[in-house]
Design an enzyme around this catalytic site. Structure first.
Site, PDB file in Angstrom:
ATOM      1  N   GLU A 100      31.843  51.819  23.234  1.00 30.56           N
ATOM      2  CA  GLU A 100      30.639  51.760  22.400  1.00 30.56           C
ATOM      3  C   GLU A 100      30.641  52.812  21.288  1.00 30.56           C
ATOM      4  O   GLU A 100      30.226  52.522  20.180  1.00 30.56           O
ATOM      5  CB  GLU A 100      29.385  51.928  23.265  1.00 30.56           C
ATOM      6  N   HIS A 105      47.292  52.170  45.193  1.00 33.02           N
ATOM      7  CA  HIS A 105      47.620  50.954  45.931  1.00 33.02           C
ATOM      8  C   HIS A 105      47.792  49.757  45.009  1.00 33.02           C
ATOM      9  O   HIS A 105      47.909  48.634  45.475  1.00 33.02           O
ATOM     10  CB  HIS A 105      46.540  50.701  46.991  1.00 33.02           C
ATOM     11  N   LYS A 142      22.185  39.975  22.245  1.00 28.46           N
ATOM     12  CA  LYS A 142      20.893  39.931  22.952  1.00 28.46           C
ATOM     13  C   LYS A 142      19.920  39.000  22.230  1.00 28.46           C
ATOM     14  O   LYS A 142      19.172  38.265  22.861  1.00 28.46           O
ATOM     15  CB  LYS A 142      20.295  41.334  23.078  1.00 28.46           C
TER      16      LYS A 142
HETATM   17  O1  PA5 Z   1      24.524  51.617  25.261  1.00 32.63           O
HETATM   18  C1  PA5 Z   1      23.971  50.563  24.975  1.00 32.63           C
HETATM   19  O2  PA5 Z   1      23.321  50.421  23.930  1.00 32.63           O
HETATM   20  C2  PA5 Z   1      24.060  49.367  25.916  1.00 32.63           C
HETATM   21  O3  PA5 Z   1      25.100  49.527  26.828  1.00 32.63           O
HETATM   22  C3  PA5 Z   1      22.721  49.179  26.630  1.00 32.63           C
HETATM   23  O4  PA5 Z   1      22.467  50.250  27.492  1.00 32.63           O
HETATM   24  C4  PA5 Z   1      22.715  47.859  27.403  1.00 32.63           C
HETATM   25  O5  PA5 Z   1      22.873  46.775  26.514  1.00 32.63           O
HETATM   26  C5  PA5 Z   1      21.444  47.654  28.221  1.00 32.63           C
HETATM   27  O6  PA5 Z   1      20.305  47.874  27.447  1.00 32.63           O
HETATM   28  P1  PA5 Z   1      19.155  48.809  28.041  1.00 32.63           P
HETATM   29  O7  PA5 Z   1      19.807  50.115  28.305  1.00 32.63           O
HETATM   30  O8  PA5 Z   1      18.114  48.877  27.009  1.00 32.63           O
HETATM   31  O9  PA5 Z   1      18.708  48.126  29.291  1.00 32.63           O
END
Ligand code: PA5
Length: 309
Positions: A197, A213, A302
């Site tokens: 990310e 393993h 999303k």
């Molecule tokens: O880091 C991020 O932006 C994502 O991995 C979010 O955490 C993920 O999409 C889930 O969203 P939220 O944290 O709002 O539940």
């Protein structure tokens, strides 16, 4: 807020007072969440094992969920589809539900809600989401939190070594491989997700001793061996694991860069390791000219999922 300021806020986040009551009669805990929120439950489950803790990263609650389950849903936005569906399922199964969120639909859905501050990227709010669990279940008290604060602050003040690791990865355009050890297996996975990310680099993670393993064979025999950057966590606590790491290197010809966790308590070490990964992935993003805060594709996905069909 600048992404770097988000990182720098972690030390204050772990002091967030979000303590909640564990309902009487709780026999098991389920923690649901995705991505940057989901990692919090995974991390917690390695530090707490007094009663069974299960992790959910999908739409459904497990079949064992019932009246004796405390079902904790963690979602920074409070609007993540999988997490919301799983809470509805848990409620239908009779569980007591608790949300840790900055708002959204989840805040209104759960029986109780711990509201955390808004305005960060979910993955940068790990401290806000973990602190309520850590204090309520008694895995970190003032002493551990103070120790972690100090260590995180040191990293904020000086992260040249982390920049150096990022540079090494960047100079060979390597794929990061992160090997964890207990109780920091989830942190190895956290690093993998932060490489994805923040730095937009696909990475891989696994943990000792399990990897011996399976991965051991590919460490020896994989193609394009030079294209990986291998790292292994250590904390000096488990000589059997330390021995394994050395033997693995000898047998496979792979050099594993040690990431030695700082601190004395497991909580402080965990937070230090989390932050070490935050900085390496942040610096790699900068070196690559990528915006570490950008998760546009995740957001678009999303949106598309949210469209009526
Ligand atoms: O880091 C991020 O932006 C994502 O991995 C979010 O955490 C993920 O999409 C889930 O969203 P939220 O944290 O709002 O539940």
């Amino acid at each position: 807020m600048e992404f770097l300021d988000e990182l720098r806020s972690l030390k204050d986040q772990i002091r967030f007072n979000g303590r909640f009551e564990i309902p009487e009669g709780t026999k098991n805990v389920v923690i649901a969440g995705m991505g940057g929120s989901g990692i919090v439950g995974r991390i917690f489950s390695e530090l707490y094992s007094e009663i069974p803790v299960s992790i959910v990263d999908d739409y459904r609650a497990p079949d064992f969920v019932g009246k004796e389950t405390l079902y904790i849903a963690i979602s920074y936005s409070g609007n993540t589809e999988e997490t919301i569906d799983s809470v509805n399922d848990a409620k239908a199964k009779g569980a007591i539900t608790l949300a840790i969120t900055s708002g959204g639909k989840l805040a209104k859905l759960a029986d109780k809600t711990v509201v955390i501050p808004k305005g960060l990227n979910p993955r940068s709010a790990l401290g806000y989401m973990l602190a309520p669990l850590a204090t309520s279940f008694g895995i970190a008290g003032d002493k551990e939190i103070d120790e972690a604060y100090k260590l995180l602050n040191e990293l904020d003040e000086n992260n040249e070594a982390e920049k150096g690791i990022a540079r090494e990865i960047y100079s060979n355009e390597s794929i990061p491989v992160i090997y964890g050890i207990a109780p920091y297996k989830a942190v190895a996975y956290r690093w993998k997700t932060q490489f994805s990310e923040n730095a937009k680099v696909l990475a891989y993670s696994s943990s000792f001793p399990e990897l011996n393993h399976n991965d051991t064979m590919s460490l020896d025999g994989t193609y394009r061996k030079g294209e990986f950057y291998f790292m292994a966590f250590t904390d000096g606590e488990n000589p059997k694991v330390e021995r394994r790491i050395g033997i693995t290197e000898n047998l496979t010809g792979i050099g594993l860069r040690r990431i030695n966790a700082k601190g004395t308590s497991a909580f402080a070490r965990m937070m230090w390791l989390v932050h070490e990964g935050d900085y390496i992935t942040f610096h790699l993003a900068v070196l690559r000219g990528k915006n570490p805060a950008n998760v546009a594709i995740i957001e678009q996905l999303k949106k598309e999922l949210g469209k009526q069909i």
